[in-house]
Write an enzyme that holds these catalytic residues in place. Sequence first.
Site, PDB file in Angstrom:
ATOM      1  N   GLU A 163     102.017  16.426 -30.118  1.00 12.96           N
ATOM      2  CA  GLU A 163     102.712  17.861 -29.959  1.00 12.96           C
ATOM      3  C   GLU A 163     102.805  18.289 -31.723  1.00 12.96           C
ATOM      4  OE1 GLU A 163     103.638  20.328 -28.122  1.00 12.96           O
ATOM      5  OE2 GLU A 163     104.403  21.291 -29.991  1.00 12.96           O
TER       6      GLU A 163
ATOM      7  N   THR B  85     105.030  28.403 -25.382  1.00 18.13           N
ATOM      8  CA  THR B  85     105.328  28.945 -24.193  1.00 18.13           C
ATOM      9  C   THR B  85     106.316  28.672 -23.053  1.00 18.13           C
ATOM     10  OG1 THR B  85     102.996  29.672 -24.327  1.00 18.13           O
ATOM     11  CG2 THR B  85     104.199  29.908 -22.333  1.00 18.13           C
TER      12      THR B  85
ATOM     13  N   SER C  29     110.224  33.706 -18.107  1.00 21.03           N
ATOM     14  CA  SER C  29     111.427  34.087 -16.814  1.00 21.03           C
ATOM     15  C   SER C  29     112.008  32.946 -16.465  1.00 21.03           C
ATOM     16  CB  SER C  29     110.660  34.735 -15.841  1.00 21.03           C
ATOM     17  OG  SER C  29     109.881  36.039 -16.539  1.00 21.03           O
TER      18      SER C  29
ATOM     19  N   HIS D  24     108.664  30.381  -8.719  1.00 21.32           N
ATOM     20  CA  HIS D  24     107.938  31.334  -7.776  1.00 21.32           C
ATOM     21  C   HIS D  24     107.943  30.775  -6.503  1.00 21.32           C
ATOM     22  CE1 HIS D  24     107.409  34.433 -10.948  1.00 21.32           C
ATOM     23  NE2 HIS D  24     107.133  33.603 -11.785  1.00 21.32           N
TER      24      HIS D  24
ATOM     25  N   SER E 144     101.834  32.327 -15.884  1.00 26.57           N
ATOM     26  CA  SER E 144     102.677  32.568 -14.857  1.00 26.57           C
ATOM     27  C   SER E 144     101.614  32.307 -13.590  1.00 26.57           C
ATOM     28  CB  SER E 144     103.248  34.040 -14.465  1.00 26.57           C
ATOM     29  OG  SER E 144     104.053  33.938 -13.404  1.00 26.57           O
TER      30      SER E 144
ATOM     31  N   CYS F 152     128.655  33.442 -28.407  1.00 27.72           N
ATOM     32  CA  CYS F 152     128.886  33.706 -29.861  1.00 27.72           C
ATOM     33  C   CYS F 152     127.648  33.305 -30.678  1.00 27.72           C
ATOM     34  CB  CYS F 152     129.983  33.091 -30.420  1.00 27.72           C
ATOM     35  SG  CYS F 152     129.912  31.406 -30.927  1.00 27.72           S
TER      36      CYS F 152
ATOM     37  N   CYS G 217     129.714  27.168 -33.665  1.00 27.40           N
ATOM     38  CA  CYS G 217     129.370  25.799 -33.536  1.00 27.40           C
ATOM     39  C   CYS G 217     128.497  25.157 -34.580  1.00 27.40           C
ATOM     40  CB  CYS G 217     129.005  25.242 -32.307  1.00 27.40           C
ATOM     41  SG  CYS G 217     127.437  26.008 -31.536  1.00 27.40           S
TER      42      CYS G 217
END
Lengths: 497, 429
Positions: free
Chosen positions: A34, A43, A48, A52, A358, A457, A462
């Site tokens: 990675e 991504t 969203s 689905h 998607s 907030c 924090c």
Amino acid sequence: MGGKYDVVIIGGGVTGAAIARELSRYDLKTCLLEREEDVCSGTSKANSAIVHAGYDAKPGTNKARMNVEGNRMMEELSRELDFEFQRNGSLVVCFGPEELPALERLLEQGKQNGVEGLSIISGEEARKMEPNLREEVYAALHAPSGGIVCPFGLTIALAENACDNGVEFRFNTEVTEVKRLEDKETEDKETADKGAGTAGGGYRIRTLRGDLETRFVVNAAGLYADVFHNMVSSKPISISPRRGSYWLLDKESAPCVNHTVFQVPGRFGKGVLVTPTVHGNLLLGPTAVDIDDKEDTRTTAGELEDIRKKASRSVRDIPFSRVITSFAGLRAREEGDDFVLGKAPGAPGFFDAAGIDSPGLTAAPAIGRFLAGQIARAAGAKEKADFNPYRKGIVKAAALPLQDRAKLIQKDPAYGTIVCRCEQISEGEIRDAVTRTLGAKSMDGIKRRVRAGMGRCQAGFCTPGVMEILARKLGLPPEEICKNGDGSRLLEGGMGQ
Amino acid sequence: MKEYEIVVIGGGPAGLAAALEARENGAGEILILERDVRTGGILNQCIHNGFGLHTFQEELTGPEYADRFVQQVRKAGIETRCGSMVIRVGRDRTVTYVNREEGLTQVRAKAVILAMGCRERPRGALNIPGYRPAGIYSAGTAQRLVNLEGVCVGKKAVILGSGDIGLIMARRLTLEGTKVLAVAEVMPYSGGLKRNIVQCLDDFGIPLLLNHTVVEILGKKRVEGVVLARVDENRKPVPGTQRLLECDTLLLSVGLLPENELTRELGADMDRATGGPCVNQRMETRIPGIFACGNVLHVHDLVDYVSQEAALAGKEAALWIREESGRETKADCRGEGIFLQAGRGIRYTVPQRLDSAGNGGNVTVRFRVDGVYQDSSIAVYSKDCCLVRKKKRVLSPGEMEQLVLTAQQQDLCRRQGEIRICVETGREQ
């Protein structure tokens, strides 16, 4: 660095993590590379957060198949891996009789794809289910199998479980080159022998932190999947970024909607969705803007305004004054508009999971199973007897019944010190996020694991507390604490006197 | 379940003053619950001076001001629990809190005083476009990091919002070696006190850019700059006025929000204008035995007024325990009082209502105006009768105003069933 592997996965998004987890069932030496310091950093972190139902994709496509299968897998997976998932159902609304055929097309498509329970309901029926839908809503496609998930929770759970089952994760490790090796090139006899007939001589992966050799490569590099694919395959692909911006609204006692409310593509364009999140916030978006820069996750004033207008079309009384943040994510769109899955032409042993836009989040578990199966077969791998499909998430002290919470604090007082007041996250939870498998290394890592700083907030309260715990647990001075990896230090300008 | 006469939620200036005054008025066992490691609240990080001019007739720093109260609370033997976060207050005045030592505890009180203070409005609420890098802080968070943790947040900063904390932090950062390029304010006037503009900006040559806002944040990992633009009278950016300021830090001082999660859960009536609960002249909410004071009720500029308001809440809570705690229904019916109407030019008033009983004393009404007014008056009416008219050279939303209603004036209003406060005859800026 360096090393020899059976499988190297490029990319630690939800797709890479799902493939890693499924591969960890087999007796394969697997490594995931990675570029960023954590999984779920591209991504997968800004989308969203929808599971689905599966009526959107054209029948017969990879998207259709993986979507429906991924949706079906999600429930059991969420129990095995302890992440947040809810089948809240979705509605695709239309605004007039002229848009009804579009809904019917989706219904038909969904049926062909094997989506269960779909029906078209009238505007009145829809408003009975969702009283805040506008009067202008004429009809809706109801998909009871639609759901919502925490994308961080899902990705991190998959990755942790993969790691616990033996997959090696290397972070901050950007791949610069993938090269197919001729048989004679490989230094390791054993690798060459095992690979015969499947991967040829295997592949050399060049990274900014040294080279690796592997028999098989999984390309789950998101926006950059075309780059790696095209390094080895005879049939090039092209992936371009499509930006989607979102608004996130504060939690409320009575949520504005309970279902995910989509708009049918029609006279107003594609429309945006209005959905609750698994954490009780309200999410609006996304926009869809094709751009060139694969790193351009800026929000723009125009897009944000667009979301407001479009969201208001389907749902009334959206409490816009309670916006707590806005953000943008990029979708990896492939020219052919389908997932590119499986063996790359002209590159034996190189497997693609490319063009995952998607419904990629939904499809990830199915893609993982599909590709892991293909690779295991090609490698002649066997399932391990000691694979453990279970992973326990970090305890959520505030969600426990009072008595259990009391017991927990008695056992470990760190759960009694609240650090993030908005989400009521304790010191103990933040510590766990740092110290567990693939633990957090930065503020964003903490935020995605336990939601400290995710509330109303937005980390105002924090930040000092989380910084202190991170510094203590990682053994770093506070000025080296980052928001999300190199170059994102929170403090600049040295220490005070 | 342990029983207290009074549980005070929050050990900042409001909670401390309320607890003390409750004790002065005969309240027995009092418990202050504070979530930070020490009492004093936000004052602990306000190391600048200018506190206490009204209360002590001297100029103190924030920690010094707090300490005066902390010492008195200690002397009075009032029980204080730090590191304790209240997670629930019930209508039956059961208070649930968590901390390291006791775990999860429930206590019952005859009266509860809400004094949780306020929090800062975050960036998201402004929806500033651009990236989301490190280096964006609310001004209070930066203040805590610099003053309490002893670290620097950045080398070059722009501050958006000219509320008092933003102004104070412009000076504070400058003194710590951070270059403050500008303070931008979207409104045509500052949201802070005049004296802070002079002492924190003018004295250090830091420009205050009125009618300006940040239209984009640059930098993917750490802030690399912000784009400022002038705004029109509708607060929309004017095209062509953008300019880039290179900086590594953006401080936001864009408003404070009373912190009323617990209050809302209780089901108290809320005032949309203040963001706090509605109270009567006793600082009592519509829920019997639940009082509120300080920034949880409405955001103050001066701590002296917080102390005064909180003392009143403490006193009234103590009286309520003695007189009425057994008769909840009567208190519940207090709705029969009258509402103070915020008339022309007035954004809100606290208290929001006068109950039907009255207590024979003066009532201080605190309020804010909705714009800048010059050479105008504040007036109080009941029907056609003008009860008070007070000349003001300048009125500004950044400065809280107050006026006093005598017992006779209150009675008249109660008889006539109306009271209205408004701004009169000023030139509007």
